[in-house]
Design a protein around this motif. Structure first.
Motif, PDB file in Angstrom:
ATOM      1  N   SER A  79     -37.995  36.261  94.252  1.00  0.00           N
ATOM      2  CA  SER A  79     -38.227  37.494  93.494  1.00  0.00           C
ATOM      3  C   SER A  79     -37.899  38.698  94.361  1.00  0.00           C
ATOM      4  CB  SER A  79     -39.689  37.558  93.019  1.00  0.00           C
ATOM      5  OG  SER A  79     -40.555  37.561  94.127  1.00  0.00           O
ATOM      6  N   SER A  80     -37.859  39.870  93.732  1.00  0.00           N
ATOM      7  CA  SER A  80     -37.469  41.090  94.441  1.00  0.00           C
ATOM      8  C   SER A  80     -38.564  41.624  95.356  1.00  0.00           C
ATOM      9  CB  SER A  80     -37.062  42.158  93.437  1.00  0.00           C
ATOM     10  OG  SER A  80     -38.136  42.430  92.558  1.00  0.00           O
ATOM     11  N   GLU A  81     -39.814  41.264  95.073  1.00  0.00           N
ATOM     12  CA  GLU A  81     -40.932  41.689  95.925  1.00  0.00           C
ATOM     13  C   GLU A  81     -42.097  40.743  95.721  1.00  0.00           C
ATOM     14  OE1 GLU A  81     -43.079  45.067  93.238  1.00  0.00           O
ATOM     15  OE2 GLU A  81     -41.253  45.664  94.279  1.00  0.00           O
ATOM     16  N   ILE A 131     -32.803  36.327  96.431  1.00  0.00           N
ATOM     17  CA  ILE A 131     -32.449  37.258  97.500  1.00  0.00           C
ATOM     18  C   ILE A 131     -32.541  36.483  98.809  1.00  0.00           C
ATOM     19  CG2 ILE A 131     -33.246  39.261  98.817  1.00  0.00           C
ATOM     20  CD1 ILE A 131     -34.171  40.516  96.226  1.00  0.00           C
ATOM     21  N   GLU A 134     -28.557  40.078  97.453  1.00  0.00           N
ATOM     22  CA  GLU A 134     -28.721  39.397  96.169  1.00  0.00           C
ATOM     23  C   GLU A 134     -27.672  38.299  96.060  1.00  0.00           C
ATOM     24  OE1 GLU A 134     -28.451  42.362  93.111  1.00  0.00           O
ATOM     25  OE2 GLU A 134     -30.553  42.921  93.350  1.00  0.00           O
TER      26      GLU A 134
END
Length: 164
Positions: free
Chosen positions: A100-102, A123, A132
């Motif tokens: 996930s992005s964070e 990522i 990405e």
């Protein structure tokens, strides 16, 4: 047959733009063929292993093909032809894998999700840069090989996608 020999074979297939190549070495039979999309399919025609699709545009770090003893290659070749083709997305860099992005955010993809070409799959953090990784295939995610937060090596399997 080791990974370097496999890389050399794939490089030669690409360099000479061969549409199909087959070799038998030390009891291992390997078949490489180019599909309609230009991706290279690496299969063990007489083995129960799934074919591995290698995109033509991405350098091959090493196909995911396990050498099997001759005794384990007994199943009929017709069985291998009937199997579903899987595209394997591999890590283009060394780094840390994130789904996930964070932290706490939803994962980019889950097993069973349908993905499109260009869709972000994960990522990989390398030297404090977040890279990405996009899908080069359309289809369904059937396997995620790496756990969130785990280190990955160049060419390591990340995802298996059942192509449409």
């Amino acid at each position: 047959m080791d990974l370097d020999q496999l890389r050399q074979i794939l490089d030669l297939v690409r360099e000479h733009e061969l549409s199909e190549f087959e070799i038998e070495h030390d009891g291992l039979r390997l078949k490489v063929r180019k599909d309609a999309n230009g991706a290279h399919l690496v299969t063990l025609p007489s083995a129960p292993a799934m074919p591995v699709v290698l995109p033509a545009a991405v350098p091959v770090a090493g196909p995911t093909v396990a050498a099997m003893p001759a005794a384990a290659q007994a199943p009929a070749a017709a069985e291998a032809e009937a199997e579903v083709e899987l595209a394997v997305v591999k890590s283009p860099i060394v780094g840390t894998f994130y789904r996930s992005s964070e932290p706490g955010a939803a994962s980019f993809v889950e097993i069973g999700a349908t993905v499109k070409k260009g869709q972000v799959l994960c990522i990989i953090e390398a030297m404090k840069l977040m890279n990405e990784i996009d899908s080069e295939f359309e289809g369904e995610i059937v396997n995620i090989y790496v756990e969130n937060g785990q280190p990955v090596q160049y060419g390591e399997r990340l995802f298996a996608i059942r192509t449409a």
